[in-house]
Design an enzyme around this catalytic site. Structure first.
Site, PDB file in Angstrom:
ATOM      1  N   ASN A   1      -1.960   6.941  -2.279  1.00 56.81           N
ATOM      2  CA  ASN A   1      -3.179   6.626  -1.531  1.00 56.81           C
ATOM      3  C   ASN A   1      -3.920   5.426  -2.117  1.00 56.81           C
ATOM      4  O   ASN A   1      -5.137   5.436  -2.232  1.00 56.81           O
ATOM      5  CB  ASN A   1      -4.098   7.865  -1.492  1.00 56.81           C
ATOM      6  CG  ASN A   1      -5.216   7.713  -0.482  1.00 56.81           C
ATOM      7  OD1 ASN A   1      -5.068   7.004   0.508  1.00 56.81           O
ATOM      8  ND2 ASN A   1      -6.337   8.360  -0.732  1.00 56.81           N
TER       9      ASN A   1
ATOM     10  N   HIS B   1       0.869  -1.177   0.000  1.00 63.46           N
ATOM     11  CA  HIS B   1       0.000   0.000   0.000  1.00 63.46           C
ATOM     12  C   HIS B   1       0.904   1.225   0.000  1.00 63.46           C
ATOM     13  O   HIS B   1       1.769   1.368   0.856  1.00 63.46           O
ATOM     14  CB  HIS B   1      -0.921   0.016   1.215  1.00 63.46           C
ATOM     15  CG  HIS B   1      -1.850   1.197   1.189  1.00 63.46           C
ATOM     16  ND1 HIS B   1      -3.106   1.133   0.622  1.00 63.46           N
ATOM     17  CD2 HIS B   1      -1.692   2.474   1.608  1.00 63.46           C
ATOM     18  CE1 HIS B   1      -3.681   2.324   0.705  1.00 63.46           C
ATOM     19  NE2 HIS B   1      -2.838   3.156   1.310  1.00 63.46           N
ATOM     20  N   CYS B   2       0.694   2.113  -0.970  1.00 66.00           N
ATOM     21  CA  CYS B   2       1.581   3.261  -1.120  1.00 66.00           C
ATOM     22  C   CYS B   2       0.851   4.538  -0.694  1.00 66.00           C
ATOM     23  O   CYS B   2      -0.076   4.971  -1.382  1.00 66.00           O
ATOM     24  CB  CYS B   2       2.034   3.375  -2.576  1.00 66.00           C
ATOM     25  SG  CYS B   2       3.059   4.819  -2.874  1.00 66.00           S
ATOM     26  N   PRO B   3       1.252   5.151   0.433  1.00 66.20           N
ATOM     27  CA  PRO B   3       0.569   6.379   0.867  1.00 66.20           C
ATOM     28  C   PRO B   3       0.778   7.542  -0.099  1.00 66.20           C
ATOM     29  O   PRO B   3      -0.039   8.456  -0.161  1.00 66.20           O
ATOM     30  CB  PRO B   3       1.200   6.678   2.233  1.00 66.20           C
ATOM     31  CG  PRO B   3       2.468   5.917   2.263  1.00 66.20           C
ATOM     32  CD  PRO B   3       2.311   4.737   1.359  1.00 66.20           C
TER      33      PRO B   3
END
Ligand SMILES: [Zn+2]
Ligand SMILES: [Zn+2]
Length: 393
Positions: A190, A185-187
């Protein structure tokens, strides 16, 4: 000059912290100064602060910051994406506002493309949803990859989605879905990166790195004349060479100010981050694994080092079980819907708590000491892995 020095120091510290936050948890860096610094910054210091807060306010500050931390890191929110876009837009806008009339047309021409691509790939990464596993695409996703009987086994259901878990998928609590070929999951975008949008993430890293390098070059192009003008061309190894070089650089930085020298330095000092991350993902592709799987493989490697991992042939195990039950029925869930995949494997790998092979089947299992002794069925070979990724698979 003092202010500029502070800017340079701040940029350096920020770059180092971001690097540690991004890379400190990687299995390859666990036992290096980067890993130790990550542990100190994100585990030991927060724990010490917690103890102080517990004594002073009875833990009230921790409760409030936990709530904020939970929102920032454990709930899907666009804050990091917004900060990223503000940094990108603000710094490139500031630079262009001051530099556009100083640059020749030949150097201006690549700017629209170089500046546009990071926005385009961010958009593609952030808005992608077809990698979420739903009842509608479940059967299709189950056909995506075979179970390797090491990292993924047929059978388990996701407790949240109440759907069977396809091989290489992972449930993301932030996105609220199981994600096909989940990488991480890549902030920054998002969203989860997985089957379909992982290639856009690689393109984002490449385009961002190229934009930063080009921005740093433009800054250098504009400031180099000031640097030259302030130099007396002292010969290398002569006394005063380095101090004179430093003075000429400081003069050029001073003339460039924050919009040109500051942004140029920021671009130069942070360009390594997307490019290093891209390099790391190229290594993962070459090795035929996702970020999620690299962590699983690292755990297996540690257990193998301790001598508590064993492998066996699935066919031999089935024959053994049939003979023991005295019947011909096959209870292996793997038989359901065989997946067409270029690599076939007969292996099954287990870890045992006591470091001994499974009881009653001692003759069927051999101890495994390193990852080289087991097969990664998802590794089709470096080039073919890359082709698969670029095709969105
Ligand atoms: Zn799920
Ligand atoms: Zn996610």
């Amino acid at each position: 000059m003092g202010a500029l020095k502070n800017i340079v120091i701040a940029i350096f510290v920020l770059s180092l912290l971001t690097f540690v936050a991004l890379f400190g948890q990687l299995p390859a860096l666990r036992k290096t100064p980067i890993g130790w610094l990550q542990q100190a910054l994100f585990v030991h210091i927060p724990n010490a602060l917690k103890r102080v807060d517990q004594k002073v306010t009875g833990g009230r500050i921790i409760v409030k910051s936990k709530r904020l931390g939970h929102y920032l890191f454990y709930e899907r929110n666009p804050i990091v994406l917004i900060i990223f876009l503000i940094l990108l837009t603000g710094s490139s806008g500031l630079f262009l506002w001051h530099a556009i009339h100083l640059l020749p047309t030949s150097l201006l021409l690549p700017i629209p493309l170089l500046l546009g691509l990071p926005y385009y790939f961010t958009y593609l990464c952030a808005t992608h949803t077809s990698h979420y596993i739903t009842t509608l695409n479940l059967n299709y996703r189950l056909q995506g990859y075979p179970f390797d009987h090491i990292l993924y086994h047929p059978g388990p259901q996701c407790r949240t989605c109440a759907l069977p878990k396809p091989a290489r998928s992972k449930h993301c609590s932030l996105c609220g879905h199981c994600v096909a070929k989940c990488d991480h999951h890549c902030p920054w975008v998002n969203n989860c990166l997985g089957r379909g949008n992982y290639r856009y993430f690689l393109a984002l890293l490449l385009s961002l790195g190229l934009l930063q390098l080009y921005g740093a070059y433009l800054s250098y192009y504009l400031l180099y004349p000031y640097f030259l003008a302030h130099r007396n061309r002292n010969v290398l190894f002569k006394r005063g060479y380095w101090s004179e070089l430093g003075e000429a650089m400081a003069y050029a930085i001073h003339r460039g100010g924050l919009p040109i020298a500051g942004v140029g330095l920021l671009a130069a000092s942070t360009a390594a981050m997307p490019l290093a991350l891209l390099g790391y993902h190229c290594y993962l592709i070459w090795a035929g694994m996702t970020t999620n799987e690299s962590q699983k493989w690292a755990d297996w490697r540690d257990d193998m080092g301790e001598g508590c991992v064993f492998k066996a042939s699935r066919k031999a195990l089935k024959a053994h079980n049939r003979a023991r039950r005295g019947s011909e029925d096959d209870e292996d869930g793997d038989a359901v819907g065989a997946v067409r995949w270029p690599v076939e494997s007969d292996q099954v790998v287990v870890r045992t708590n006591d470091g001994e092979p499974p009881v009653g089947q001692e003759g069927l299992w051999t101890r495994v000491w390193s990852l080289g002794d087991v097969e990664n069925v998802y590794d089709l070979g470096g080039w073919d892995n890359l082709v698969e990724v670029l095709r969105g698979r």
